[in-house]
Design an enzyme around this catalytic site. Structure first.
Site: not given
Length: 497
Positions: A67, A69, A207, A209, A214, A475
């Site tokens: 698809g 993505c 835009g 967004g 990105e 840590h």
């Protein structure tokens, strides 16, 4: 077709014996389930259904699986984001870390080739998974001609598949911009931005967004003069916490420019130049219009459900006012036996949301319990720094009149982030003032897209801030910032700030 059983033996650790799982194929249909669309939601649903014993047919009209993505979205953009980030570090950051490289250059064609190869490897992987799980792939455009029948028009003609159930997973497409024709060379969508032949000198992004930020970041790192034009007064898109959005303007320090509260009136080409006419919303009442020139304009104003030629009207499925397929909490449409998931239904248009819906949907078809928690879907913006969030923003809680606590912990006080030279950003936790239950988590900083998953797990299981605060974290790690923010939310004060 005959009546077939495929018996699979698997070890059962609960009873120490062997558990037999039978796969029962349909005797009156070509398939138990036809999945239209092989994107993240569709291919995952097809595989899961096959694993549950169903005979599955996947219908896909595009030449490669995965698809939007996988082919022209999430995956190729992450390849470019990662590699341009490494280039930016080598050029601007390595020297003060004691790494001497000489003159740093990039090979744009090689960078694009890397992206293409990454996509090919993953699309090929889906095909192998289909074979492994015995999912039949039919190439072509699927149309629902009856509640139990799908017609597939492919290069070799028309194939009809009779099925017990149909799952619509056709995804979404780019929202068109009124009066603008995309040539994917100069006036481009995200698809064109992933296949440019060279880095433009000047790029305008309409835009600000997720997609705009990105892809704008990719080309800004490679030397383009990038300006993002946003209708709203904030960047990051719908769902981002306003405090995070404000801090997110750190991207401006990296060189990206922003024009907020600005309405684009038109886009047109004049020779090799693209002209964008805009006007500030405030100035629209009496201000002056402005025209900006650029080499390339990327229009990223969102996406809309893709339901073209599915034949929904023929079977009595009416779309809602936003072009989505209405479904109930089991992903059933108004027609028995027809289901829908992913971008074509309500909710955020996210690959991982579609994947989970696909799994839950086919489990429901098999009679298993159906549960999907829309409050536990993470959102991530893969810039540098990364942004990740889940559930409520502070603005949401104020509108609801909810009594809440808000606490933050800066990465400047996190030993791993500071040592790595990535001190920008913070973790913000919102919790119920009375019960301490976590209502929302927002992260901007190093590895925010990875760290948010711990917050999602806490959200899914209804954890309180104290629960996360009392979990031992390794840590030094950036994840300690999440623990410290929850510690502050629980008892009022963190340890290291």
């Amino acid at each position: 077709m005959g009546y077939k059983f495929l018996k699979l033996a698997s070890a059962s650790f609960r009873n120490g014996g062997v558990r037999i799982v039978s796969r029962q194929y349909s005797t009156t249909h070509d398939a138990d389930l036809v999945v239209i669309g092989a994107g993240p939601g569709g291919y995952v649903a097809a595989i899961k259904a096959a694993q549950l014993g169903m005979k599955v047919v996947s219908v896909e009209k595009e030449p490669s699986l995965g698809g939007t993505c996988l082919n022209v979205g999430c995956i190729p953009s992450k390849a470019l984001l990662h590699n341009t980030h490494l280039y930016h570090m080598a050029k601007h950051d390595f020297k003060h870390r004691g790494i001497e490289t000489g003159e740093v250059k990039f090979n744009f064609k090689a960078m694009m080739d890397y992206k293409v190869n990454a996509v090919k490897a993953l699309t090929g992987g889906i095909a192998m998974l289909f074979q492994k799980n015995k999912v039949k792939l039919v190439r072509g455009a699927g149309t629902i001609v009856a509640p139990n029948k799908v017609e597939v028009k492919g290069e070799k003609g028309v194939e009809t598949v009779n099925t017990k159930n149909i799952l619509i997973a056709t995804g979404s497409e780019v929202t068109p911009f009124p009066g603008v024709t995309f040539d994917e060379k100069q006036i481009i969508t995200s698809t064109g931005a992933l296949s440019l032949e060279s880095v433009p000198k000047k790029m305008l992004v309409i835009g600000a967004g997720v997609i705009g930020l990105e892809l704008g970041s990719v080309y800004q790192r490679l030397g383009a003069d990038v300006t993002a034009i946003e209708f709203l007064g904030s960047i990051g898109g719908i769902g981002i916490d306003m405090e995070v959005s404000k801090d997110y303007r750190i991207l401006a320090k990296q060189g990206m420019k922003f024009k907020l509260e600005t309405k684009v009136l038109g886009v047109k080409k004049e020779g090799s130049t693209v002209k964008v006419e805009d006007v500030s919303i405030e100035g629209a009442k009496g201000g002056n219009k402005e025209t900006m020139d650029c080499d390339v304009v990327l229009i990223s104003i969102g996406r809309r459900p893709y339901t073209k030629d599915l034949g929904l009207d023929k079977v009595g499925i009416a779309l809602d006012d936003r072009g989505r397929v209405p479904v109930n909490n089991k992903f059933q449409t108004t027609v028995p036996g027809i289901y829908a998931i992913g971008d074509v239904i309500h909710g955020p248009m996210l690959a991982h949301k579609a994947e989970d819906e696909g799994i839950v949907c086919v489990e429901g078809i098999k009679g298993m319990p159906v549960h999907f928690n829309y409050d536990a879907i993470p959102s991530v913006i893969y810039t540098s720094p990364e942004v990740g969030w889940v559930r409520k923003t502070e603005e949401d809680l104020k509108k609801e009149g909810k009594a809440y606590k808000v606490r933050k912990f800066p990465f400047l006080a996190n030993s791993r982030a500071k040592t790595n030279g990535e001190p920008d950003g913070f973790v913000k936790v919102l919790s119920d003032k009375a019960t301490d239950v976590i209502l929302g988590t927002h992260i901007i900083g190093p590895g925010g897209g990875e760290l948010i998953n711990e917050a999602v797990l806490a959200q899914e299981y209804g954890a309180a801030a104290e629960d996360v605060a009392r979990v031992c974290h390794a840590h030094p790690t950036c994840a300690e910032a999440l623990r410290e923010a929850n510690l502050a939310a629980y008892c009022g004060k963190p340890i290291n700030f």
